[in-house]
Scaffold this motif. Structure first.
Motif, short mmCIF file in Angstrom:
data_model
loop_
_atom_site.label_atom_id
_atom_site.label_comp_id
_atom_site.label_asym_id
_atom_site.label_seq_id
_atom_site.Cartn_x
_atom_site.Cartn_y
_atom_site.Cartn_z
N VAL A 59 18.94 -15.60 -61.78
CA VAL A 59 17.68 -16.30 -61.49
C VAL A 59 17.91 -17.26 -60.32
CG1 VAL A 59 15.95 -17.88 -62.42
CG2 VAL A 59 16.97 -16.14 -63.91
N ASP A 60 17.03 -17.16 -59.29
CA ASP A 60 17.08 -18.10 -58.17
C ASP A 60 16.16 -19.27 -58.54
OD1 ASP A 60 16.66 -19.51 -55.91
OD2 ASP A 60 16.10 -17.82 -54.64
N TRP A 61 16.78 -20.35 -59.06
CA TRP A 61 15.98 -21.44 -59.63
C TRP A 61 15.12 -22.15 -58.60
CZ3 TRP A 61 14.91 -21.27 -64.44
CH2 TRP A 61 15.80 -20.71 -65.34
N ALA A 85 12.18 -19.94 -57.99
CA ALA A 85 11.36 -19.93 -59.21
C ALA A 85 10.61 -21.25 -59.36
CB ALA A 85 12.25 -19.71 -60.44
N GLY A 86 11.28 -22.37 -59.04
CA GLY A 86 10.62 -23.69 -59.11
C GLY A 86 9.47 -23.76 -58.13
#
Ligand SMILES: Nc1ncnc2c1ncn2[C@@H]1O[C@H](COP(=O)(O)OP(=O)(O)OP(=O)(O)O)[C@@H](O)[C@H]1O
Length: 548
Positions: free
Chosen positions: A51-53, A56-57
């Motif tokens: 997951v590329d936080w 995603a954020g």
């Protein structure tokens, strides 16, 4: 345009805020799309499925911005629409209030009721589509810009396909709308037959041939209405399927045609396909909104036209404040000189000419007006009460002539129970009357067992015709005006109460200083009046047996 004019006529649209909110929501949607593409690209490049936080954020933030913009836009717009419609309704009601009564009779309740309630309701229900259409159109522009940024060829193909499909969809939508209007007409016919059944149930039950004919008409109306509805639904389904096919076709054009004519990586193709997926919903909403707003536009057009018509027909300017209504109160005599009124001939209708009629009434007198059916008595009453303006002749109170400047003052002298009286459930304008006084009047008129006073309203107005008239006269008496005008008031009373009316109530009112003008056919009681005027075929008034 009518819709826009109507919604901005009395309350300005907060345009700047709406544009900002629509822009915020559209840019946030573009952000969502760009982030989806970015995340997909990152996975492809790195080959990792972690997951590329950060992305995603950012994605969650963009979603939040989209939701906030959308909620703000729709809420703000809805509250503006409601305020604007409220203002329109108030204007219409004020205009109706200022309308000459004869114009009000001609305009008809139906048209006024339709505009004040149904049209405004339709506008209020559908107007959120303006905001949706506006936001969707903006979003389409933003997304098309993104597609252009990705590939000129894809942009051209998408634009051409969308324009052609949109045109065909719109044309088909028009046919669907016509089917919808036809179905509405069939529903109305069915509604009329149902009304015949419900309102005319006595007549239907008592006459077999009518019952059979009505059944045939009802069955036909049910069939026609059902067929029209099926046609509307079929067209609706077809439209839906056409929209879906057009959408898949658009995807096909992008995937199969675009790469053949231009250099394009599979990553570009996937980005463009995602953008097409995003663009299709707002395009659908724009087209759907245009169709729905067509009905609101028509309703707004009808409402504006009615408002303009009412403005033109406005009989009296809004009254100046502090008008002195009491000036005429102590009159000694009211004189009607050479009164004439004309209902013009129209088609089969021969029209009717009243007058010239001249008569006068002194303070404290009981004046009866008699005459055959259609002789013009009710019309004369409307003129005597100042509701209709005579086409010739004049009204004088002592030596003051009544005209548009003092007509309200004149009307305020008169309490009336006319042939088409309306009985209000509430005691509007009678706050000063004591409940005991109202109770005493209800007893005097034999109504104490059927009506009570509850707060400022009567417990019921669902009474017999004679009781309703009694209650209307109670209200007229409570208004405590010097002149009471009655149109065949006693016609629906039982013999006992009729006697009471002529022998007790009228003399009592006269003793209280009231002046009474009453239409009557009760020749047994003609002697209860001080004078009588007989109207014959509306063309002239001659003295009755009384002294004139
Ligand atoms: N709004 C109207 N438009 C056109 N003609 C009308 C209108 N109202 C009444 N009339 C016509 O004017 C004539 C007089 O009607 P009006 O109601 O004044 O008579 P009336 O003496 O009160 O009758 P009745 O005793 O039957 O109540 C009738 O021929 C009627 O058809």
């Amino acid at each position: 345009m009518n819709l826009y004019r109507l919604l901005t006529r009395d309350t300005p649209l907060p345009l700047r805020w709406l544009i900002l909110a629509a822009l915020a929501s559209s840019i946030a949607t573009l952000g969502v799309l760009a982030l989806v593409n970015l995340a997909a690209g990152n996975i492809e490049d790195s080959g990792e499925d972690k997951v590329d936080w950060i992305t995603a954020g950012a994605f969650v933030l963009a979603l939040g911005a989209y939701a906030a913009g959308e909620v703000f836009l729709l809420r703000r717009f809805a509250s503006h629409v409601e305020a604007a419609i409220d203002a329109v309704r108030m204007t219409l009601i004020r205009q109706v209030r200022d309308l000459a009564p004869e114009t009000l009779d001609k305009t008809g309740e139906g048209q006024l009721f339709e505009s004040i309630t149904q049209s405004t309701h339709a506008i209020s229900q559908n107007s959120q589509y303006i905001a949706i259409a506006f936001r969707s159109a903006l979003l389409v522009i933003v997304l098309m810009g993104y597609i252009l940024y990705l590939s000129m060829m894809a942009f051209v193909l998408v634009t051409v396909t969308v324009l052609i499909a949109g045109f065909v969809y719109h044309k088909r939508g028009k046919a669907a709308m016509e089917a919808h209007i036809a179905a509405f007409g069939q529903d109305q016919r069915l509604f009329n037959r149902i009304t015949d059944l419900l309102d005319g149930w006595k007549e239907v039950r008592m006459f077999q041939p009518r019952r059979a004919a009505l059944k045939t008409a009802y069955d036909a109306a049910v069939n026609d209405a059902a067929e029209s509805r099926i046609e509307v639904q079929n067209r609706g389904f077809e439209q839906y399927i056409f929209g879906q096919v057009a959408f898949y076709f658009l995807l096909g054009v992008v995937v199969f045609v675009a790469p053949s004519y231009t250099e394009m990586t599979s990553e570009d193709l996937s980005k463009i396909s995602t953008a097409v997926l995003f663009i299709i919903a707002p395009i659908g909403l724009v087209i759907q909104s245009v169709a729905v707003l067509g009905a609101s536009e028509a309703a707004a057009g009808r409402t504006l036209a009615l408002s303009a018509q009412l403005k033109e027909q406005a009989a009296y300017p809004t009254p100046r404040p502090n008008l002195n209504y009491g000036l005429l109160d102590d009159f000694q005599e009211i004189t009607f000189e050479g009164i004439e009124y004309e209902y013009p001939a129209a088609g089969e209708d021969r029209g009717f000419h009243l007058g010239p009629v001249s008569l006068s009434v002194k303070r404290g007198e009981i004046l009866f007006i008699s005459g055959g059916n259609g002789s013009g008595k009710s019309t004369l009453m409307r003129i005597l009460t100042g509701l209709y303006t005579p086409h010739a002749g004049r009204i004088r109170v002592d030596n003051r002539q009544i005209g548009s400047a003092n007509i309200r003052e004149y009307r305020s002298l008169i309490a009336s129970v006319l042939s088409d009286f309306h009985l209000f459930e509430r005691l509007y304008g009678l706050d000063h009357v004591r409940p005991e006084e109202i109770g005493a009047q209800l007893r005097a008129f034999g109504l104490e067992s059927v009506v009570r006073l509850e707060g400022d309203a009567f417990s019921s107005v669902q009474l017999s015709t004679g009781q309703r008239k009694r209650l209307a006269l109670v209200v007229a008496i409570l208004e405590d005006r010097p002149l009471i005008v009655l149109d065949e008031w006693a016609a629906d009373q039982d013999p006992e109460f009729r006697k009471k009316f002529y022998r007790d109530i009228l003399p009592m009112l006269r003793d209280q200083g009231k002046t009474i003008i009453a239409i009557t056919h009760d020749d047994h009681y003609f002697d209860a009046g001080d004078r009588r005027v007989h109207l014959s075929e509306g063309t002239h008034a001659r003295n009755g047996e009384g002294v004139m």
